[in-house]
Design a protein around this motif. Structure first.
Motif, PDB file in Angstrom:
ATOM      1  N   ALA A 159       0.832  -1.203   0.000  1.00 30.33           N
ATOM      2  CA  ALA A 159       0.000   0.000   0.000  1.00 30.33           C
ATOM      3  C   ALA A 159       0.866   1.252   0.000  1.00 30.33           C
ATOM      4  O   ALA A 159       0.566   2.235  -0.702  1.00 30.33           O
ATOM      5  CB  ALA A 159      -0.915  -0.002   1.213  1.00 30.33           C
ATOM      6  N   TYR A 160       1.948   1.217   0.763  1.00 32.27           N
ATOM      7  CA  TYR A 160       2.859   2.370   0.785  1.00 32.27           C
ATOM      8  C   TYR A 160       3.410   2.627  -0.605  1.00 32.27           C
ATOM      9  O   TYR A 160       3.445   3.770  -1.072  1.00 32.27           O
ATOM     10  CB  TYR A 160       3.986   2.108   1.779  1.00 32.27           C
ATOM     11  CG  TYR A 160       5.063   3.158   1.776  1.00 32.27           C
ATOM     12  CD1 TYR A 160       4.813   4.443   2.207  1.00 32.27           C
ATOM     13  CD2 TYR A 160       6.353   2.857   1.339  1.00 32.27           C
ATOM     14  CE1 TYR A 160       5.803   5.416   2.201  1.00 32.27           C
ATOM     15  CE2 TYR A 160       7.348   3.814   1.326  1.00 32.27           C
ATOM     16  CZ  TYR A 160       7.062   5.088   1.755  1.00 32.27           C
ATOM     17  OH  TYR A 160       8.044   6.044   1.740  1.00 32.27           O
ATOM     18  N   ARG A 161       3.841   1.569  -1.279  1.00 30.03           N
ATOM     19  CA  ARG A 161       4.361   1.740  -2.638  1.00 30.03           C
ATOM     20  C   ARG A 161       3.282   2.255  -3.572  1.00 30.03           C
ATOM     21  O   ARG A 161       3.510   3.139  -4.396  1.00 30.03           O
ATOM     22  CB  ARG A 161       4.885   0.401  -3.175  1.00 30.03           C
ATOM     23  CG  ARG A 161       6.159  -0.057  -2.513  1.00 30.03           C
ATOM     24  CD  ARG A 161       7.065  -0.783  -3.505  1.00 30.03           C
ATOM     25  NE  ARG A 161       8.077  -1.575  -2.812  1.00 30.03           N
ATOM     26  CZ  ARG A 161       8.034  -2.885  -2.698  1.00 30.03           C
ATOM     27  NH1 ARG A 161       7.038  -3.568  -3.238  1.00 30.03           N
ATOM     28  NH2 ARG A 161       8.987  -3.526  -2.059  1.00 30.03           N
ATOM     29  N   ALA A 162       2.072   1.714  -3.462  1.00 34.81           N
ATOM     30  CA  ALA A 162       0.982   2.145  -4.352  1.00 34.81           C
ATOM     31  C   ALA A 162       0.686   3.629  -4.144  1.00 34.81           C
ATOM     32  O   ALA A 162       0.535   4.382  -5.118  1.00 34.81           O
ATOM     33  CB  ALA A 162      -0.264   1.309  -4.079  1.00 34.81           C
ATOM     34  N   LEU A 218      -3.514  -1.777  -8.564  1.00 36.33           N
ATOM     35  CA  LEU A 218      -4.546  -1.510  -9.558  1.00 36.33           C
ATOM     36  C   LEU A 218      -5.913  -2.012  -9.092  1.00 36.33           C
ATOM     37  O   LEU A 218      -6.916  -1.300  -9.170  1.00 36.33           O
ATOM     38  CB  LEU A 218      -4.155  -2.175 -10.881  1.00 36.33           C
ATOM     39  CG  LEU A 218      -5.207  -2.234 -11.983  1.00 36.33           C
ATOM     40  CD1 LEU A 218      -5.597  -0.831 -12.417  1.00 36.33           C
ATOM     41  CD2 LEU A 218      -4.690  -3.035 -13.179  1.00 36.33           C
ATOM     42  N   ARG A 219      -5.936  -3.233  -8.576  1.00 37.96           N
ATOM     43  CA  ARG A 219      -7.212  -3.796  -8.136  1.00 37.96           C
ATOM     44  C   ARG A 219      -7.800  -3.007  -6.966  1.00 37.96           C
ATOM     45  O   ARG A 219      -9.023  -2.813  -6.877  1.00 37.96           O
ATOM     46  CB  ARG A 219      -7.034  -5.262  -7.750  1.00 37.96           C
ATOM     47  CG  ARG A 219      -6.861  -6.161  -8.968  1.00 37.96           C
ATOM     48  CD  ARG A 219      -6.268  -7.523  -8.615  1.00 37.96           C
ATOM     49  NE  ARG A 219      -5.736  -8.178  -9.805  1.00 37.96           N
ATOM     50  CZ  ARG A 219      -6.487  -8.866 -10.664  1.00 37.96           C
ATOM     51  NH1 ARG A 219      -7.768  -9.000 -10.447  1.00 37.96           N
ATOM     52  NH2 ARG A 219      -5.939  -9.419 -11.730  1.00 37.96           N
ATOM     53  N   ARG A 220      -6.928  -2.547  -6.057  1.00 36.16           N
ATOM     54  CA  ARG A 220      -7.450  -1.757  -4.934  1.00 36.16           C
ATOM     55  C   ARG A 220      -8.011  -0.426  -5.414  1.00 36.16           C
ATOM     56  O   ARG A 220      -9.066   0.015  -4.969  1.00 36.16           O
ATOM     57  CB  ARG A 220      -6.331  -1.501  -3.907  1.00 36.16           C
ATOM     58  CG  ARG A 220      -5.602  -2.746  -3.438  1.00 36.16           C
ATOM     59  CD  ARG A 220      -6.528  -3.701  -2.706  1.00 36.16           C
ATOM     60  NE  ARG A 220      -6.003  -5.059  -2.770  1.00 36.16           N
ATOM     61  CZ  ARG A 220      -5.856  -5.853  -1.722  1.00 36.16           C
ATOM     62  NH1 ARG A 220      -6.214  -5.437  -0.518  1.00 36.16           N
ATOM     63  NH2 ARG A 220      -5.373  -7.074  -1.864  1.00 36.16           N
ATOM     64  N   LEU A 221      -7.277   0.208  -6.329  1.00 36.28           N
ATOM     65  CA  LEU A 221      -7.747   1.511  -6.827  1.00 36.28           C
ATOM     66  C   LEU A 221      -9.067   1.360  -7.569  1.00 36.28           C
ATOM     67  O   LEU A 221     -10.013   2.135  -7.355  1.00 36.28           O
ATOM     68  CB  LEU A 221      -6.691   2.144  -7.736  1.00 36.28           C
ATOM     69  CG  LEU A 221      -7.069   3.486  -8.380  1.00 36.28           C
ATOM     70  CD1 LEU A 221      -7.473   4.510  -7.327  1.00 36.28           C
ATOM     71  CD2 LEU A 221      -5.917   4.036  -9.226  1.00 36.28           C
ATOM     72  N   VAL A 222      -9.152   0.350  -8.428  1.00 30.21           N
ATOM     73  CA  VAL A 222     -10.393   0.139  -9.183  1.00 30.21           C
ATOM     74  C   VAL A 222     -11.528  -0.195  -8.214  1.00 30.21           C
ATOM     75  O   VAL A 222     -12.659   0.301  -8.365  1.00 30.21           O
ATOM     76  CB  VAL A 222     -10.208  -0.972 -10.233  1.00 30.21           C
ATOM     77  CG1 VAL A 222     -11.542  -1.337 -10.863  1.00 30.21           C
ATOM     78  CG2 VAL A 222      -9.218  -0.522 -11.302  1.00 30.21           C
TER      79      VAL A 222
END
Lengths: 208, 208
Positions: free
Chosen positions: A157-160, B189-193
């Motif tokens: 999550a930190y990287r994202a 990507l999946r978390r953001l979507v």
DNA sequence: ACCTGAACACCGTTCAAGT
DNA sequence: ACCTGAACACCGTTCAAGT
């Protein structure tokens, strides 16, 4: 009382070089940050710089580290955050949702880096992740774990979050005239944090 | 079997220049992409390039546009996507969740840009958003609207996804040795979507 | 008319010559 | 011993001279 600070000469250590480089980058941008210019700012020859830094890449790395050490951490007591309006940042983390503290932290980081347009580029190009970013990284990981993430997911999550911030800042400095960018990051940030936090405590909601 | 294609000379239009630049960037990286090198690749003098391009920045812009026109769109019929394994991409969008098509589209874009490490940098530095990206932008906006977003949110979501992709790719090319990066983008990507799609149809779930 | 070798003004980096 | 002016090897860009 002629002067006491602004007349740095003689010693010429890394600190002075980095400070001069930061001054140039802040005032005239990264493209003007040449070794000749930095040397001129310090009143010395360009060859003298090489006694304290290996090359230009190392100088950029030091610049990134210098910036990273002073990242804001509005949740913590002795950190400045935004000097003008501390109420908004302090409010985050007190409300019910566990993601509020994370959102507040990254909005502060966005505001900080947006004020130094060269920062995102220098950090992105830096061959090494700035070691000075360790404290803010640790703080962020703690916030994410407090939101319910395990260690692996907190790192992901930190990287994202960092990548979203980086992409937004780089796109912004490349196309400064794009409309509505300040609120755009906040919008994206809240969606990403929502997706991250809900994925950990949502299974009970979905399965049953 | 001496050659038939590789011996382009004479006309020297923009197409040939961009193709040569792309060849250099693919084989030796963006740092080696100099006008002298491109001219040498085409067997001409460097000054001749300036009759077809304004400057190096325009060449990079053309390079970005050239890359953007061939972005994969795995959901559509006549688009290649990943030549090896079409099953995975085609599966996205058939399942129940509305975000699957979006996830599949952006994973294809990630794979495509990861194969051209110079692509993200060129697009990020480009003074203009590549006009050739219009088709993939339209496709993405359609996918996002199909997932329930209104026009404004679809644009914000498109930008957010693009920034996440850009930040991930730039960080990756700067630190190639980082562990577990391929799956990291997919995770983020999946978390953001999820955060984007759920925010639009979740209110009914939460309020009632 | 169109092309291009050579020059110009930069850059990062090095090194022999200064103190 | 430490510093640095001048040089080196590049770069993007321009222009007068070629055909």
């Amino acid at each position: 009382m002629t002067q006491d600070v602004t007349y740095h000469r003689r010693p010429l250590n890394r600190q002075l070089i980095v400070a001069a480089a930061r001054r140039v980058a802040d005032s005239d941008g990264l493209a003007e940050l040449t070794l000749r210019r930095v040397a001129g700012e310090l009143g010395t020859g360009q060859a003298s710089l090489y006694r304290h830094i290996a090359d230009r890449a190392e100088l950029l790395g030091l610049l990134a580290e210098d910036l990273a050490t002073s990242f804001p951490m509005p949740g913590r007591p002795d950190e400045p955050g935004e000097p003008g309006e501390p109420g908004e940042s302090a409010e985050a983390g007190r409300n019910g949702w566990a993601g509020d503290a994370v959102v507040g932290q990254w909005e502060a980081m966005y505001a900080y880096l947006a004020a130094h347009p060269w920062g995102a580029r220098v950090i992105a190009e830096g061959s090494r992740v700035a070691d000075g970013a360790h404290s803010v990284a640790g703080h962020n990981l703690a916030l994410l774990r407090a939101a319910g993430l395990d260690d692996d997911d907190a790192v992901r999550a930190y990287r994202a979050l960092w990548h979203l911030l980086l992409g937004h800042l780089l796109d912004q400095t490349a196309h400064p005239a794009t409309p509505g960018s300040p609120g755009d990051f906040s919008w994206a940030l809240r969606r990403l944090v929502a997706g991250i936090v809900r994925a950990t405590d949502a299974p009970a909601e979905v399965d049953s």
